[in-house]
Design a protein around this motif. Structure first.
Motif, PDB file in Angstrom:
ATOM      1  N   ASN A   3      35.689  26.599  35.385  1.00 16.79           N
ATOM      2  CA  ASN A   3      34.996  27.970  34.986  1.00 16.79           C
ATOM      3  C   ASN A   3      34.212  28.511  36.182  1.00 16.79           C
ATOM      4  OD1 ASN A   3      35.708  28.122  32.569  1.00 16.79           O
ATOM      5  ND2 ASN A   3      33.976  27.422  31.543  1.00 16.79           N
ATOM      6  N   ARG A   7      34.645  32.279  37.904  1.00 20.68           N
ATOM      7  CA  ARG A   7      33.743  32.985  37.853  1.00 20.68           C
ATOM      8  C   ARG A   7      33.252  33.635  39.159  1.00 20.68           C
ATOM      9  NH1 ARG A   7      29.460  30.343  35.159  1.00 20.68           N
ATOM     10  NH2 ARG A   7      31.029  29.361  33.680  1.00 20.68           N
ATOM     11  N   LEU A  10      35.859  35.912  40.277  1.00 20.31           N
ATOM     12  CA  LEU A  10      35.644  37.162  39.480  1.00 20.31           C
ATOM     13  C   LEU A  10      34.660  38.106  40.461  1.00 20.31           C
ATOM     14  CD1 LEU A  10      36.299  38.999  36.952  1.00 20.31           C
ATOM     15  CD2 LEU A  10      34.093  38.003  36.184  1.00 20.31           C
ATOM     16  N   ALA A  11      33.575  37.220  40.981  1.00 16.67           N
ATOM     17  CA  ALA A  11      32.507  37.997  41.493  1.00 16.67           C
ATOM     18  C   ALA A  11      32.981  38.401  42.948  1.00 16.67           C
ATOM     19  CB  ALA A  11      31.202  37.049  41.742  1.00 16.67           C
ATOM     20  N   MET A  14      35.123  41.410  42.362  1.00 21.09           N
ATOM     21  CA  MET A  14      34.179  42.600  42.156  1.00 21.09           C
ATOM     22  C   MET A  14      33.412  43.459  43.530  1.00 21.09           C
ATOM     23  SD  MET A  14      34.419  43.802  39.364  1.00 21.09           S
ATOM     24  CE  MET A  14      35.225  43.367  37.559  1.00 21.09           C
ATOM     25  N   GLY A  15      33.098  42.212  43.983  1.00 19.97           N
ATOM     26  CA  GLY A  15      32.458  42.672  45.441  1.00 19.97           C
ATOM     27  C   GLY A  15      33.154  43.279  46.374  1.00 19.97           C
ATOM     28  N   VAL A  17      35.826  45.388  45.452  1.00 18.83           N
ATOM     29  CA  VAL A  17      36.161  46.575  45.036  1.00 18.83           C
ATOM     30  C   VAL A  17      36.424  47.620  45.885  1.00 18.83           C
ATOM     31  CG1 VAL A  17      35.591  48.300  43.421  1.00 18.83           C
ATOM     32  CG2 VAL A  17      36.008  46.153  42.539  1.00 18.83           C
ATOM     33  N   LEU A  18      35.396  47.779  46.703  1.00 22.15           N
ATOM     34  CA  LEU A  18      35.134  48.635  47.658  1.00 22.15           C
ATOM     35  C   LEU A  18      36.217  48.569  48.845  1.00 22.15           C
ATOM     36  CD1 LEU A  18      31.182  48.102  48.277  1.00 22.15           C
ATOM     37  CD2 LEU A  18      32.607  49.765  46.362  1.00 22.15           C
TER      38      LEU A  18
ATOM     39  N   LEU B 108      31.348  52.875  39.994  1.00 23.88           N
ATOM     40  CA  LEU B 108      31.461  52.078  40.898  1.00 23.88           C
ATOM     41  C   LEU B 108      29.960  50.937  40.741  1.00 23.88           C
ATOM     42  CD1 LEU B 108      32.293  53.789  44.418  1.00 23.88           C
ATOM     43  CD2 LEU B 108      33.283  51.855  43.212  1.00 23.88           C
ATOM     44  N   GLY B 111      30.467  49.126  37.742  1.00 21.86           N
ATOM     45  CA  GLY B 111      31.436  47.891  38.111  1.00 21.86           C
ATOM     46  C   GLY B 111      30.946  46.973  38.794  1.00 21.86           C
ATOM     47  N   ILE B 112      29.894  47.249  39.888  1.00 16.39           N
ATOM     48  CA  ILE B 112      29.747  46.223  40.558  1.00 16.39           C
ATOM     49  C   ILE B 112      28.430  45.326  39.811  1.00 16.39           C
ATOM     50  CG2 ILE B 112      28.295  45.695  42.933  1.00 16.39           C
ATOM     51  CD1 ILE B 112      29.731  48.515  43.624  1.00 16.39           C
ATOM     52  N   PRO B 115      29.100  42.912  36.319  1.00 14.29           N
ATOM     53  CA  PRO B 115      29.613  41.553  36.578  1.00 14.29           C
ATOM     54  C   PRO B 115      28.591  40.939  37.399  1.00 14.29           C
ATOM     55  CG  PRO B 115      31.228  43.153  36.987  1.00 14.29           C
ATOM     56  CD  PRO B 115      29.848  43.767  36.643  1.00 14.29           C
ATOM     57  N   LEU B 116      27.864  41.417  38.278  1.00 12.63           N
ATOM     58  CA  LEU B 116      26.941  40.466  39.300  1.00 12.63           C
ATOM     59  C   LEU B 116      25.954  40.006  38.372  1.00 12.63           C
ATOM     60  CD1 LEU B 116      26.940  42.181  42.801  1.00 12.63           C
ATOM     61  CD2 LEU B 116      27.788  40.025  42.195  1.00 12.63           C
ATOM     62  N   PHE B 119      26.810  37.460  36.115  1.00 13.82           N
ATOM     63  CA  PHE B 119      27.101  36.213  36.911  1.00 13.82           C
ATOM     64  C   PHE B 119      25.991  35.435  37.292  1.00 13.82           C
ATOM     65  CE2 PHE B 119      27.309  34.676  41.229  1.00 13.82           C
ATOM     66  CZ  PHE B 119      28.355  33.652  41.169  1.00 13.82           C
ATOM     67  N   ARG B 123      23.982  31.585  35.910  1.00 13.51           N
ATOM     68  CA  ARG B 123      23.539  30.725  36.941  1.00 13.51           C
ATOM     69  C   ARG B 123      22.011  30.780  37.268  1.00 13.51           C
ATOM     70  NH1 ARG B 123      27.671  28.738  39.867  1.00 13.51           N
ATOM     71  NH2 ARG B 123      28.492  29.012  37.678  1.00 13.51           N
ATOM     72  N   ARG B 126      20.185  29.268  40.582  1.00 11.00           N
ATOM     73  CA  ARG B 126      20.871  28.414  41.632  1.00 11.00           C
ATOM     74  C   ARG B 126      21.374  29.538  42.458  1.00 11.00           C
ATOM     75  NH1 ARG B 126      25.602  25.697  37.827  1.00 11.00           N
ATOM     76  NH2 ARG B 126      24.343  26.629  36.155  1.00 11.00           N
ATOM     77  N   VAL B 186      30.296  55.411  47.235  1.00 11.25           N
ATOM     78  CA  VAL B 186      29.730  54.114  47.562  1.00 11.25           C
ATOM     79  C   VAL B 186      28.209  54.261  48.149  1.00 11.25           C
ATOM     80  CG1 VAL B 186      29.890  51.930  49.040  1.00 11.25           C
ATOM     81  CG2 VAL B 186      31.944  53.199  48.160  1.00 11.25           C
ATOM     82  N   PRO B 222      32.722  27.685  24.771  1.00 10.68           N
ATOM     83  CA  PRO B 222      32.437  27.695  25.878  1.00 10.68           C
ATOM     84  C   PRO B 222      31.408  28.771  26.516  1.00 10.68           C
ATOM     85  CG  PRO B 222      34.691  28.082  25.454  1.00 10.68           C
ATOM     86  CD  PRO B 222      33.988  28.067  24.263  1.00 10.68           C
ATOM     87  N   ARG B 223      30.383  28.389  27.507  1.00 11.01           N
ATOM     88  CA  ARG B 223      29.662  29.294  28.081  1.00 11.01           C
ATOM     89  C   ARG B 223      30.105  30.773  28.359  1.00 11.01           C
ATOM     90  NH1 ARG B 223      24.575  28.244  29.705  1.00 11.01           N
ATOM     91  NH2 ARG B 223      24.020  29.600  31.269  1.00 11.01           N
ATOM     92  N   ARG B 224      31.232  30.859  29.066  1.00 16.38           N
ATOM     93  CA  ARG B 224      31.840  32.169  29.301  1.00 16.38           C
ATOM     94  C   ARG B 224      32.120  32.921  28.432  1.00 16.38           C
ATOM     95  NH1 ARG B 224      37.588  32.178  29.759  1.00 16.38           N
ATOM     96  NH2 ARG B 224      37.299  30.225  29.800  1.00 16.38           N
TER      97      ARG B 224
END
Lengths: 508, 315
Positions: A3, A7, A10-11, A14-15, A17-18, B108, B111-112, B115-116, B119, B123, B126, B186, B222-224
């Motif tokens: 997992n 992930r 995925l990150a 995404m990073g 993308v540019l 953009l 989209g950035i 997810p970030l 994410f 965590r 961490r 951007v 599941p966590r996801r």
């Protein structure tokens, strides 16, 4: 842990993308790069600092209008060439009567407007009458003031009669303000210009570019270029970046002088430094105390170190002047030695004028970078001799309103870019508040004189009068730097008129 | 709900009217004659006078104000003094660049950032979380124009992938036009994304503490899946609110980026119009921007009220 890996992936995706988007978009760029190296290149991208407000040279003073349209789109009766000489334009030849009052112009036979209509004497009569009419908004209406009448005896002949001799008449008829337009299209020329030139208007992306294409029906020599794009980039850093990125092929009037060395060192570029008509002066209010005393004005002339000024402001690119006349023009007299840099002499002159401790004054500066930089340096130089200068930066509109029109100022700093404009010193209400019977008498004689040797001698006399009276601080000529790709040929080096005449430009 | 709507619309109209008054008064008090600016240093006084009449500048200010506001109510924004074109057309041309630019930047940015943010929330404490927070901090601290210059230096000057600025026009094709907008988008998006990522992270963390999320976790999902199905939809409410606010900010705040990339958008039009003393353009654009910002705020309020009626009752 799967997992976590997923992930993280995925990150990262995404990073990136540019990066991906960039790579995708790069495709077309690389595809476009091929014709750029083609030997038979026939398109040109010219960089300009300012966008023209519109494209009608007969209805605005903005230099950017002429920089796009002059000689490319519109033709006046006569034209100024790269050397500053008056040459045939829409008129292929002309005669001047002995008394200097009648001008007979013979028009080119095959001349046509871009809409297909003939360019004939009726269009010339319309254009001149429109420019001098009561409701004319021509920025140089004064150029047409001497015209008493315009006749069109036949389709190819125009006879202009003047009410008084005007030695500069042919020169002024070569300006963009005197461009020949047609009655049916004149009203729309601001947005969709229709002239008689070798290029015609294609499109205008507001705020970004004007595109011209070759006029296949032009009756004169065909230009080598098929398409010319004028791109407008006002920010100095963006200008440098656009040149380095290859977006711009030629950038005339490039005034980021500190960037010139890096282009000189780069083999892909050529840097040309020529002259302009821009006499840069420390404008002085001759009617205000203590500047009404010629000794004070002469003291200031001695207090200014032009060499340091030119090095500091123009990075060494530019010629010193001693009067209001460009060194490259016939009739120029070198008067730069009249007031050598001499702070002690300046202090002595101030003491003589009753100001041993100097005085306080203000210097109002318009926005151009040369004005701001020169102003700071001059304030420091004048402080050396006891003249304490308060520097006041201004925006353009208030400067025009208060300094230029309202004459509410002590000192200012500006380049006068109109060609052969020494006559402004003869205008009674001009913002210098300068009056001289001697100067005006020479001016009157100039208007009666056609002989060029005699005219040049008279111009010399006018220069001497202005220098002796130290009307303004005469500083330097604005240089005309052009940065371009080395393969571009035929751009003007000097700027005898504010134009980007691309009719003779080609790729090597 | 109806009373709330009417009240909101009345406030909107009042704000717009006040904006016209303030803008007109401020511009009226700035020195400088537009006719003189157009004709320049060698102009003859009679030509300036003729142009003033042609531009209607000789009329008294109440007449000009009434004419301006009355015209705007009919969709006539006046004629630009410098460009001699209807302001509505000029603005429409510029919006055709600024709106797609802001839209692209928004996509953009979301989209950035989303997810970030998720994410990082997943965590918390961490290394991944720390990295996202550092990105956020940097994105907020770095000025947009500086970032824009870096992008030009890298992608245009060094790599030659993009033009260093400018806009070929939509008539040149969607591909070239979008390409011209990408780097500026951007540059606009990254600082926004930095803020948005932090907000997403906080919102997700808040949601993670909710009872139903614990229930879902306890159920053994599941966590996801928990993050995507239960946390994301609820965390999106504050994120959407911020996005809405950011859109109006992007439209209004693109001035700097448009200038660095010499993009002929609305921000640059405003910037140039101020320099050229083109009062009618400045007036109209400022009022338009003010109305847009107020309207977007009102829309966000109305949307929130529709989703969750509680604040409406207490307000």
């Amino acid at each position: 842990m799967p997992n976590r890996q997923r992930r993280t992936a995925l990150a990262i995706t995404m990073g990136a993308v540019l990066g991906l988007a960039g790579a995708l978009a790069a495709g077309p760029v690389l595809a476009q790069a091929a014709p750029r190296t083609d030997l038979a290149r026939t398109n040109l991208v010219v960089g300009m600092r300012l966008e023209p407000p519109h494209l009608d040279p007969t209805a605005g003073a903005a230099a950017a209008i002429d920089e796009v349209t002059y000689a490319n789109l519109f033709e006046p009766l006569t034209r100024i060439d790269a050397e500053g000489k008056v040459v045939p334009g829409l008129a292929e030849k002309w005669e001047v009567s002995a008394d200097g009052l009648t001008y007979t112009f013979h028009l080119r036979k095959g001349a046509k407007f871009h809409d297909g209509t003939d360019a004939d004497s009726a269009d010339v009569k319309f254009s001149l009458d429109r420019a001098r009419g009561a409701d004319s908004v021509n920025a140089q209406k004064g150029y047409f003031a001497a015209i008493a009448g315009v006749e069109a005896p036949d389709a190819r002949t125009v006879v202009v009669t003047l009410s008084r001799p005007d030695g500069l008449f042919l020169f002024h008829m070569a300006s963009g303000d005197a461009a020949i337009v047609a009655p049916e299209s004149a009203g729309a020329n601001k947005q969709t210009p229709i002239g008689t030139g070798p290029f015609k208007f294609e499109r205008w992306v507001a705020g970004d570019r004007v595109v011209l294409v070759r006029n296949p029906d032009y009756d004169g020599p065909k230009p080598a270029l098929e398409r010319v794009t004028f791109r407008f980039i006002s920010d100095p850093a963006a200008q440098v970046a656009a040149l380095k990125a290859g977006d711009i092929d030629s950038f005339p009037q490039f005034d980021t002088y500190e960037a010139l060395p890096q282009f000189r060192d780069d083999g892909a570029f050529t840097v040309m430094v020529g002259t302009t008509e821009g006499e840069t002066i420390l404008g002085t209010n001759n009617a205000r105390k203590p500047f009404d005393d010629v000794r004070v004005r002469r003291a200031m002339a001695h207090a200014i170190d032009r060499k340091t000024l030119i090095d500091g402001v123009l990075f060494g690119n530019g010629a010193a002047i001693g009067s209001h006349f460009p060194p490259h023009r016939a009739g120029y007299v070198d008067l730069t030695g009249l007031y050598p840099y001499d702070p002690d002499k300046a202090k002595a002159l101030l003491a003589e004028a009753g100001l041993p401790d100097g005085f306080e004054t203000t210097l109002r500066l318009p926005p151009p970078i040369y004005a701001r930089r020169s102003g700071e340096l001059i304030a420091a130089m004048l402080a050396e001799v006891g003249i304490r200068v308060k520097v006041e930066p201004m925006e353009w509109a208030p400067w025009l309103e208060q300094v230029f029109k309202g004459k509410n100022y002590d000192l200012t700093l500006i380049a006068h870019t109109e060609p052969l404009d020494i006559d402004i010193y003869g205008r009674p209400d001009y913002y210098f508040n300068y009056r001289s019977e001697r100067f005006n008498a020479v001016g009157a004689e100039l208007d009666r004189t056609q002989n060029s040797a005699k005219r040049n001698a008279l111009y010399g006399e006018q220069q001497r009068i202005l220098a002796e009276d130290a009307v303004n601080g005469f500083l330097f000529m604005l240089p005309s730097a052009t940065v371009q790709k080395s393969a571009v040929q035929g751009m003007w080096v000097n700027r005898p008129i504010q134009a980007n005449d691309v009719t003779g430009v080609r790729w090597k | 709900m109806l009373a709330f709507l009417v009240r909101r619309l009345l406030t909107l109209a009042l704000t717009a009217w006040l904006a016209t008054l303030v803008v007109f008064a401020v511009l009226e008090s700035i020195p400088g004659d537009p006719a003189l600016v157009m004709l320049g240093t060698s102009a003859q006084p009679e030509a300036v006078a003729a142009l003033r009449v042609q531009m209607g500048l000789d009329r008294p200010w109440p007449v000009r104000y009434a004419g301006w506001v009355g015209g705007m109510l009919h969709g006539d924004f006046g004629t630009s003094l410098t460009y001699a074109r209807p302001v509505a057309g000029l603005v429409a041309d510029r919006l055709a660049i600024t709106l797609p630019l802001a839209g692209l930047a928004l996509v953009l940015s979301a989209g950035i950032a989303i997810p970030l943010g998720l994410f990082a929330a997943g965590r918390q404490g961490r290394a991944g979380d720390w990295a996202v927070m550092a990105f956020g901090q940097m994105g907020i601290a770095v000025p947009g124009f500086w970032f824009a210059i870096l992008l030009i230096l890298l992608f245009s000057v060094r790599l030659g992938w993009f033009s260093a600025g400018g806009f070929p026009g939509w008539e040149a094709g969607v591909g070239p036009a979008l390409k011209a907008l990408l780097l500026p988008a951007v540059a606009l998006a990254l600082p926004e994304a930095a803020i948005l990522a932090r907000i997403t992270r906080t919102a997700a963390l808040d949601t993670l503490r909710e009872e139903y999320v614990r229930t879902a976790v306890a159920k053994g999902l599941p966590r996801r899946v928990v993050l995507r199905r239960h946390v994301l939809p609820n965390a999106l409410i504050p994120v959407a609110t911020i996005l809405g606010l950011q859109f109006s900010f992007l439209v209004a705040g693109a001035v700097v980026v448009e200038n660095v990339f010499t993009l002929p958008g609305l921000g640059r039009l405003l910037y140039q119009a101020i320099g050229q003393h083109d009062l009618i353009v400045v007036q109209s654009v400022v009022v338009l921007l003010a109305v847009t910002v107020v309207a977007v705020n009102a829309l966000v309020d109305i949307a929130c009220a529709a989703i969750d009626p509680r604040p409406r009752v207490t307000a």
